[in-house]
Design an enzyme around this catalytic site. Sequence first.
Site, PDB file in Angstrom:
ATOM      1  N   SER A  81      36.381  31.091  36.116  1.00  0.00           N
ATOM      2  CA  SER A  81      36.146  31.484  37.174  1.00  0.00           C
ATOM      3  C   SER A  81      34.855  32.167  37.309  1.00  0.00           C
ATOM      4  O   SER A  81      34.375  32.853  36.509  1.00  0.00           O
ATOM      5  CB  SER A  81      37.230  32.406  38.110  1.00  0.00           C
ATOM      6  OG  SER A  81      36.639  33.085  39.115  1.00  0.00           O
ATOM      7  N   TYR A 111      41.641  40.083  38.207  1.00  0.00           N
ATOM      8  CA  TYR A 111      41.815  38.786  38.047  1.00  0.00           C
ATOM      9  C   TYR A 111      40.586  38.328  37.180  1.00  0.00           C
ATOM     10  O   TYR A 111      40.653  37.257  36.260  1.00  0.00           O
ATOM     11  CB  TYR A 111      41.931  37.919  39.636  1.00  0.00           C
ATOM     12  CG  TYR A 111      41.079  36.683  39.453  1.00  0.00           C
ATOM     13  CD1 TYR A 111      42.326  35.733  38.916  1.00  0.00           C
ATOM     14  CD2 TYR A 111      40.134  36.262  39.981  1.00  0.00           C
ATOM     15  CE1 TYR A 111      41.933  34.466  38.940  1.00  0.00           C
ATOM     16  CE2 TYR A 111      39.900  35.060  39.909  1.00  0.00           C
ATOM     17  CZ  TYR A 111      40.431  34.005  39.497  1.00  0.00           C
ATOM     18  OH  TYR A 111      40.361  32.685  39.411  1.00  0.00           O
ATOM     19  N   LYS A 162      40.500  36.212  33.254  1.00  0.00           N
ATOM     20  CA  LYS A 162      39.566  35.132  33.128  1.00  0.00           C
ATOM     21  C   LYS A 162      38.654  35.180  31.956  1.00  0.00           C
ATOM     22  O   LYS A 162      38.558  34.360  31.013  1.00  0.00           O
ATOM     23  CB  LYS A 162      39.036  34.432  34.328  1.00  0.00           C
ATOM     24  CG  LYS A 162      40.086  33.883  35.594  1.00  0.00           C
ATOM     25  CD  LYS A 162      40.748  32.701  34.784  1.00  0.00           C
ATOM     26  CE  LYS A 162      41.868  32.349  35.917  1.00  0.00           C
ATOM     27  NZ  LYS A 162      42.513  31.272  35.454  1.00  0.00           N
TER      28      LYS A 162
END
Length: 340
Positions: free
Chosen positions: A127, A151, A155
């Site tokens: 991402s 989040y 990643k």
Amino acid sequence: MPTTVLVTGGAGFIGSHTCVELLENGYEVVVVDDHSNSSPVALERVAKTAGRPIAAAYRADLRDRGALDSVFAAHRIDSVIHFAAKKAVGESVGMPVAYYDVNVGGTTSLLSAMHAHGVRHLVFSSSCSVYGNADKVPLTEQDPPAPTNPYASTKWMCEQVLADTCRHLPELRVLALRYFNPVGAHPSGLLGEDPRGVPNNVMPYLAQVAVGRRERLSVFGDDYPTPDGTGIRDYIHVMDVAEGHRRALERLNDESGLRVLNLGTGVGSSVLELVSAFEQASGRPIPYEVTGRRAGDVAELVADPGAVKEAWNWAATRDLSAMCRDAWRFQELNPAGYGG
Ligand code: UDP
């Protein structure tokens, strides 16, 4: 023998569109999905859209190594595309441990099963959020990661796990694709984005406002250092993202170790520009109100898509109006999503 691809999270938004792209190009597709944020109906739609069935679909959590072993034992898997993960910035701030558990734990479990079964090719969903608060845009793959929420941290951690694993297992070939903001839907209107509950992301939320399922969009902050004060993102059509995954699979043979590539368009749009594009595409007014900033958000994320262009001679082609038009078609034809 056709190439068989295991797609984790294959019933999800990007996963389902990628499954169609793979089926239409002759691949055999095996899906593992726990349906925590996706509907099994999406897989029926995949088969209908592609005019071909997927080879098999398993409901399983990737952290269940036993379940993964049975999948790898039942199919001769050539490559894996790993989408399955939790993906909402705002949610991750409130439940960081669950994000590490699912996203990092799911990835290490998958890598361990791949290793045990001699599978060496992986395309990983990363991402643009790994870049965090960028000093400048557009962002290249050389810009330093600086995640601003759990989040994004998961990643970036997965990328580091993959980099180190590749250093020690030189037979592995991994492409980590840093998606910017995938939106839109299949042009047939059969497949689209249908998150469970209240959408965390702006495009499905907009679509649900337009169709009357939600009253108004909350615009998270208009005091960012951007021309209209709202956050700028590089929205990319999910069909371009799906095509990018097929390209990635085709290119894995030429790779060694881990390579990281941006998947974006290089064009940034603000939240208010997106609202206006969606109003045009849908012909409906979108009520909105400006609220406070969302925790973990950054002002601007826009890709430099040069590296993927150079590596694959490929670029995303669909613009913001196509993204809004296709997202709206799916929402209009499926007002209650896959549950309707
Ligand atoms: N956003 C918003 N309202 C929403 C959801 C998102 O204003 O209901 C904004 C968000 O602050 C960001 C942009 O829309 O500037 C894209 O957010 P999204 O959650 O879709 O993707 P992200 O960039 O966080 O991955």
